[in-house]
Write a protein that holds these residues in place. Structure first.
Motif, short mmCIF file in Angstrom:
data_model
loop_
_atom_site.label_atom_id
_atom_site.label_comp_id
_atom_site.label_asym_id
_atom_site.label_seq_id
_atom_site.Cartn_x
_atom_site.Cartn_y
_atom_site.Cartn_z
N TRP A 9 41.56 40.38 47.18
CA TRP A 9 42.70 40.27 46.27
C TRP A 9 42.41 39.24 45.20
O TRP A 9 42.66 39.47 44.01
N ARG A 10 41.86 38.10 45.58
CA ARG A 10 41.57 37.04 44.62
C ARG A 10 40.56 37.49 43.58
O ARG A 10 40.75 37.26 42.37
N ASN A 11 39.49 38.14 44.02
CA ASN A 11 38.46 38.58 43.09
C ASN A 11 39.00 39.65 42.13
O ASN A 11 38.69 39.64 40.93
N ASP A 12 39.79 40.58 42.65
CA ASP A 12 40.35 41.63 41.79
C ASP A 12 41.22 41.03 40.69
O ASP A 12 41.10 41.40 39.52
N TRP A 13 42.11 40.12 41.05
CA TRP A 13 42.99 39.55 40.03
C TRP A 13 42.25 38.65 39.06
O TRP A 13 42.60 38.56 37.88
N HIS A 14 41.19 38.01 39.54
CA HIS A 14 40.37 37.21 38.63
C HIS A 14 39.72 38.11 37.59
O HIS A 14 39.71 37.79 36.39
N ILE A 15 39.21 39.25 38.03
CA ILE A 15 38.57 40.20 37.11
C ILE A 15 39.60 40.78 36.14
O ILE A 15 39.32 40.97 34.94
N ILE A 16 40.81 41.07 36.63
CA ILE A 16 41.86 41.61 35.76
C ILE A 16 42.18 40.64 34.63
O ILE A 16 42.26 41.02 33.45
N TRP A 17 42.35 39.35 34.96
CA TRP A 17 42.68 38.36 33.93
C TRP A 17 41.51 38.16 32.96
O TRP A 17 41.72 38.01 31.75
#
Length: 220
Positions: free
Chosen positions: A166-174
């Protein structure tokens, strides 16, 4: 837990919400594509998804159908219009792919789906990119996008596969939001998008899991 039970429902919810909120923009772009490029508003192309299963990816058209004297399509650089370049630079041509997310073909974050023609050329490591759903954006897209070499792109794809969270996905999204606003990495140095992959570029040596883990440290 996240990859198995949360990631896909989260993606469908976000994509559905985006389609509703952005519907006026989608309609406006569709009308402009129809006026400036003619019929066939959407570009539809077969791409390999999870486990190599083929699906059809949707985008807004950015090129004309101009052909040479033999009836063959002209090179991409000649068919890509100024209007099309604007859509690509703002990633607006990607908006119809939200429908692929709702259908379950795509994730929001994952290795970008490449051409079906490339499937026979992958080595064992490169083929691992199909262990997860392909994404609208991914680790390679926030680390150079089309300016990356094929080696670099595949290595980042496999790095993502080994570190889905979850953390990596949202980091990539931002990070993707920032890249889009800066219009960063849209083209390579020698082509309108990215040079074709022919299998000549291989991961040498194939990166070990520990090596990929080090490369993933920046988004863990």
């Amino acid at each position: 837990m996240y990859a198995r039970y949360i990631k896909h429902p989260q993606d469908v919810l976000l994509a559905t919400t985006a389609l509703i909120v952005l519907s006026p923009l989608l309609v406006s772009i569709a009308l402009l594509v129809r006026i400036k490029l003619g019929p066939s508003i959407l570009f539809r192309q077969a791409r390999p998804g999870k486990d190599g299963k083929i699906f059809y990816l949707y985008k807004f058209r950015t090129m004309t159908n101009a052909r040479d004297a033999n009836g063959e399509l002209l090179p991409d650089e000649q068919r890509l219009t100024r209007f099309g370049k604007t859509l690509r630079s703002l990633s607006l041509d990607e908006l119809p792919s939200l429908m692929n997310i709702v259908k379950g073909d795509l994730a929001i974050v994952g290795p970008r789906p490449l051409l079906v023609d490339y499937l026979p050329f992958y080595n064992e490591v490169q083929r691992r990119r199909h262990e997860v759903r392909p994404g609208l954006t991914g680790l390679a897209q926030v680390n150079g996008r089309n300016r990356l070499s094929w080696n670099e792109r595949f290595e980042l794809d496999v790095t993502y596969v080994d570190h889905v969270s979850w953390r990596n996905d949202w980091h990539i999204i931002w990070l993707t939001v920032g890249k889009v606003l800066r219009r960063d990495g849209i083209t390579s140095s020698t082509a309108a998008t990215m040079e074709p992959f022919t299998g000549e570029r291989v991961l040498e040596p194939s990166p070990t899991k520990s090596t990929r883990k080090k490369k993933a440290a920046s988004f863990q």
